[in-house]
Write an enzyme that holds these catalytic residues in place. Structure first.
Site, PDB file in Angstrom:
ATOM      1  N   HIS A 167      -2.415   6.897   5.565  1.00  0.00           N
ATOM      2  CA  HIS A 167      -2.901   5.731   4.833  1.00  0.00           C
ATOM      3  C   HIS A 167      -4.164   5.193   5.511  1.00  0.00           C
ATOM      4  O   HIS A 167      -4.143   4.806   6.683  1.00  0.00           O
ATOM      5  CB  HIS A 167      -1.827   4.653   4.796  1.00  0.00           C
ATOM      6  CG  HIS A 167      -2.300   3.341   4.265  1.00  0.00           C
ATOM      7  ND1 HIS A 167      -3.002   3.232   3.087  1.00  0.00           N
ATOM      8  CD2 HIS A 167      -2.196   2.076   4.754  1.00  0.00           C
ATOM      9  CE1 HIS A 167      -3.297   1.960   2.864  1.00  0.00           C
ATOM     10  NE2 HIS A 167      -2.833   1.235   3.861  1.00  0.00           N
ATOM     11  N   ASN A 190     -10.372   0.877   1.897  1.00  0.00           N
ATOM     12  CA  ASN A 190      -8.924   0.801   1.688  1.00  0.00           C
ATOM     13  C   ASN A 190      -8.669   0.552   0.203  1.00  0.00           C
ATOM     14  O   ASN A 190      -8.840  -0.549  -0.299  1.00  0.00           O
ATOM     15  CB  ASN A 190      -8.333  -0.331   2.532  1.00  0.00           C
ATOM     16  CG  ASN A 190      -6.816  -0.394   2.440  1.00  0.00           C
ATOM     17  OD1 ASN A 190      -6.200   0.223   1.577  1.00  0.00           O
ATOM     18  ND2 ASN A 190      -6.201  -1.137   3.339  1.00  0.00           N
ATOM     19  N   HIS A 224     -14.099   5.966   5.051  1.00  0.00           N
ATOM     20  CA  HIS A 224     -15.550   5.851   5.148  1.00  0.00           C
ATOM     21  C   HIS A 224     -16.203   5.747   3.772  1.00  0.00           C
ATOM     22  O   HIS A 224     -17.092   4.908   3.566  1.00  0.00           O
ATOM     23  CB  HIS A 224     -16.105   7.063   5.896  1.00  0.00           C
ATOM     24  CG  HIS A 224     -17.588   7.016   6.133  1.00  0.00           C
ATOM     25  ND1 HIS A 224     -18.171   6.128   7.001  1.00  0.00           N
ATOM     26  CD2 HIS A 224     -18.602   7.745   5.601  1.00  0.00           C
ATOM     27  CE1 HIS A 224     -19.478   6.318   7.019  1.00  0.00           C
ATOM     28  NE2 HIS A 224     -19.760   7.288   6.170  1.00  0.00           N
ATOM     29  N   CYS A 257       0.795  -1.222   0.000  1.00  0.00           N
ATOM     30  CA  CYS A 257       0.000   0.000   0.000  1.00  0.00           C
ATOM     31  C   CYS A 257       0.832   1.279   0.000  1.00  0.00           C
ATOM     32  O   CYS A 257       0.282   2.362  -0.205  1.00  0.00           O
ATOM     33  CB  CYS A 257      -0.929   0.001   1.221  1.00  0.00           C
ATOM     34  SG  CYS A 257      -2.108  -1.367   1.243  1.00  0.00           S
ATOM     35  N   HIS A 309      12.518   0.661   5.101  1.00  0.00           N
ATOM     36  CA  HIS A 309      12.224  -0.738   4.793  1.00  0.00           C
ATOM     37  C   HIS A 309      12.783  -1.615   5.907  1.00  0.00           C
ATOM     38  O   HIS A 309      13.964  -1.546   6.219  1.00  0.00           O
ATOM     39  CB  HIS A 309      12.858  -1.120   3.453  1.00  0.00           C
ATOM     40  CG  HIS A 309      12.214  -2.311   2.810  1.00  0.00           C
ATOM     41  ND1 HIS A 309      12.078  -3.533   3.427  1.00  0.00           N
ATOM     42  CD2 HIS A 309      11.647  -2.462   1.585  1.00  0.00           C
ATOM     43  CE1 HIS A 309      11.481  -4.377   2.620  1.00  0.00           C
ATOM     44  NE2 HIS A 309      11.201  -3.760   1.491  1.00  0.00           N
ATOM     45  N   HIS A 325      -1.435  19.779   6.992  1.00  0.00           N
ATOM     46  CA  HIS A 325      -2.428  18.790   6.580  1.00  0.00           C
ATOM     47  C   HIS A 325      -1.800  17.401   6.616  1.00  0.00           C
ATOM     48  O   HIS A 325      -0.636  17.227   6.243  1.00  0.00           O
ATOM     49  CB  HIS A 325      -2.952  19.092   5.178  1.00  0.00           C
ATOM     50  CG  HIS A 325      -3.518  20.468   5.027  1.00  0.00           C
ATOM     51  ND1 HIS A 325      -4.790  20.813   5.453  1.00  0.00           N
ATOM     52  CD2 HIS A 325      -2.975  21.609   4.517  1.00  0.00           C
ATOM     53  CE1 HIS A 325      -5.015  22.082   5.200  1.00  0.00           C
ATOM     54  NE2 HIS A 325      -3.931  22.585   4.627  1.00  0.00           N
TER      55      HIS A 325
END
Length: 594
Positions: A413, A446, A442, A245, A325, A409
């Protein structure tokens, strides 16, 4: 004695340095800044007044002429050749310094614009449609269906998220053709809307980077876009797969590096998506069922450029991009893992270590990002805390910088309700700062790597961005990775994206839903604790009677358990391509078994 509070629990060590010190430092730095500005302004005013007085008296021009005509005597020992060599060396050094400064600041990367895909209403999947369709498919047993229903009701997703066309069929079909159809649907529409919005022709694209973790066809997704939009043959195209993702931020990093290597100004198109069709898990292992309930269809197209001529109409400039990572650690490597279950059905397993691994990855990312973005007040507080812990060996908690001081802002994720609420709590975000990610979860669920762009679109559509505002996008991905990118607004932005036109008048619905679920969960947890306490209190009194009167019931339960286990074993011994009475071939139900 002094280390316990009134309730008898150990006291938490006080923060060091106290939080008010950061506020004091911030105020002090602001005062120093304004004092320097005032001092410079006063100096400029004094010099200007003196110059105007000399000009009025007729003394300014003669003084300037005398200064310009005044000879500069050289020492007798300095020859003409030495003077020329000195001047040449100084000029060369100045040119080299100027080139270094230009090289350091060359090719800034601008975000020209971006667009998120809004599916048609016919692709909406309501709760009842999801539950009924999943049950009617025949792929899941009752236990798996109950689990999915509980997760869905607590997910925070609305009744207006979207499934791809193949999963709306009865029975659902999830073969290669339907997966390719989904990819074309979401990518082509997002790219087409972006090109129309920016007025760019597809053949002007110099770099193309696509990313999709679980769907990697041949030809690639990048080739699909090149073919559909008839792009140039020398367009540098790359497809990122299996990177989870957070791959959308990786794609931005790769695109800006490729733009830099062009040696000239150019345009880079980044397309981030995930494919639901071919990766809808149809087994019964709980660790693989969660993605079914929260992953939904979506895509984002992003246009980057390093042309300075485009700075005027670009929205943002790329400030920082930090990648972390943790794949060298086995636990982190396997916490999000695609594998077949016992019956050969492939799914993505989410391990119990995921939350801890994600927390560690984020902490590492913030540690590297902090020195680049945090104000000096937070940096000094962190340094003082580090000295206290590492040098002075004081038992004080680790200082966590306030990243709200660095960003205006936050586009987190939207990996799930726990991710959004957990990150917001850790960063101490206000409801307004949490709203972009909460609304993305909402209304869209995802959507993997594109979630941070749906959140970005919410910011521009609902909240608005002022010139100079700093936007932070942070994503998590398998491997395990945590990547973040920082953008600075080049101009005020308040425009409604197509993907958020539906939210007008419903801006607070997402936060209200999350608050309701949190309250219900807390009430259920409290009720469960009370029931456990009552059972423990009544266990001693009813132990003897319960043992005598209830002896036959455990025997019956044991027989029933053995029967269920035997039936399950027989079912598991069936052919691996048969599930709950339906035979599968390439993602299609082709026959009814038995």
């Amino acid at each position: 004695m002094g280390r316990e509070d009134a309730s008898g629990r150990p006291r938490r060590p006080a923060d060091f340095p106290p939080r008010w010190v950061a506020s004091l430092l911030k105020t002090l730095f602001a005062c120093v800044h304004y004092a320097l500005v005032a001092l410079l302004a006063y100096g400029a005013y004094t010099v200007g007044m003196r110059a105007s007085q000399m000009l009025a008296a007729g003394q300014l021009l003669p003084a300037l002429q005398a200064a310009l005509q005044r000879p500069v005597p050289l020492p007798a020992a300095v020859s003409t050749a030495q003077a020329a060599a000195t001047v040449g060396a100084v000029a060369l050094a100045g040119a080299l310094l100027g080139w270094l400064l230009v090289w350091r600041r060359r090719s800034p990367t601008y975000l020209l614009d971006f667009e998120c895909y809004r599916p048609e209403d016919k692709h909406k999947v309501t709760y009842s449609r999801f539950i009924t369709g999943s049950r009617d498919s025949g792929f899941f047993d009752e236990e798996a269906m109950d689990f999915q229903e509980r997760i869905l009701l607590k997910s925070g997703l609305s009744e207006e998220t979207f499934f791809p066309p193949g999963l709306h069929l009865d029975p659902p079909e999830f073969d290669m053709n339907w997966a390719r159809s989904e990819a074309e649907l979401v990518m082509f529409k997002a790219v087409d809307d972006l090109l129309r919005k920016t007025g760019l022709h597809p053949r002007q694209i110099d770099v193309l980077v696509t990313n999709c973790s679980l769907f990697c066809p041949t030809p690639s997704l990048a080739a699909m876009i090149i073919n559909h939009f008839n792009m140039r043959s020398n367009c540098e195209a790359f497809n990122l797969g299996g990177m989870g993702c957070s791959a959308g931020i990786l794609a931005v990093d790769l695109a800006q590096k490729l733009l830099r290597e062009l040696g000239r100004g150019g345009y880079a198109l980044v397309v981030s998506t995930e494919n639901i069709t071919q990766n809808w898990y149809h087994g019964n292992e709980r660790s693989m069922l969660i993605p079914n309930t929260i992953f939904r269809m979506g895509s984002a197209a992003i246009l980057l450029t390093n042309k300075r001529s485009e700075a005027r109409r670009s929205k943002y400039q790329l400030e920082h991009l930090v990648r972390v990572h943790l794949g060298a650690d086995d636990t982190a490597y396997k916490c999000v893992f695609q594998r077949p279950d016992d019956r050969g059905f492939i799914g993505v397993e989410l391990s119990k270590d995921l939350v801890g691994v994600a927390s560690k990855a984020m902490e590492t990312n913030m540690t590297r990002l902090g020195p680049l973005v945090l104000p000096w007040s937070e940096k000094l507080m962190f340094a003082a805390n580090w000295v206290a812990r590492k040098v002075l060996r004081l038992r004080v908690p680790r200082f966590i910088p306030d990243f709200r001081e660095a960003f205006n802002h936050f586009c987190l994720h939207a990996g799930g309700r726990g991710v959004v609420e957990g990150l917001s709590k850790q960063l101490k975000l206000t409801p307004a700062q949490m709203a972009p990610s909460a609304n993305t979860l909402h209304w869209y669920g995802n959507t993997s790597s594109s979630t941070v762009w749906y959140s970005f679109g919410f910011v521009e559509s609902v909240q608005g961005v002022r010139r100079g505002d700093v936007v932070w996008q942070i994503g998590f991905g398998s491997g395990f990775k945590c990547n973040s990118v920082v953008w600075r607004a080049l101009r005020p932005i308040k425009e409604m994206h197509k993907s958020w036109e539906h939210i007008v008048g419903r801006e607070d619905q997402a936060l209200q839903t999350l608050a309701r679920i949190a309250a219900e969960t807390a009430a259920e947890r409290q009720q469960k604790q009370q029931q456990q306490q009552q059972q423990e209190n009544g266990h001693a009194n009813g132990h003897v009677n319960g043992h005598a009167n209830g002896h036959a019931k455990p025997v019956g339960d044991a027989v029933a358990t053995i029967s269920r286990a035997t039936a399950k074993k027989v079912e598991e011994q069936q052919d691996s391509v048969t599930t709950n009475g339906r035979a599968l071939r390439s993602g299609k139900v082709v026959a009814y078994a038995g």
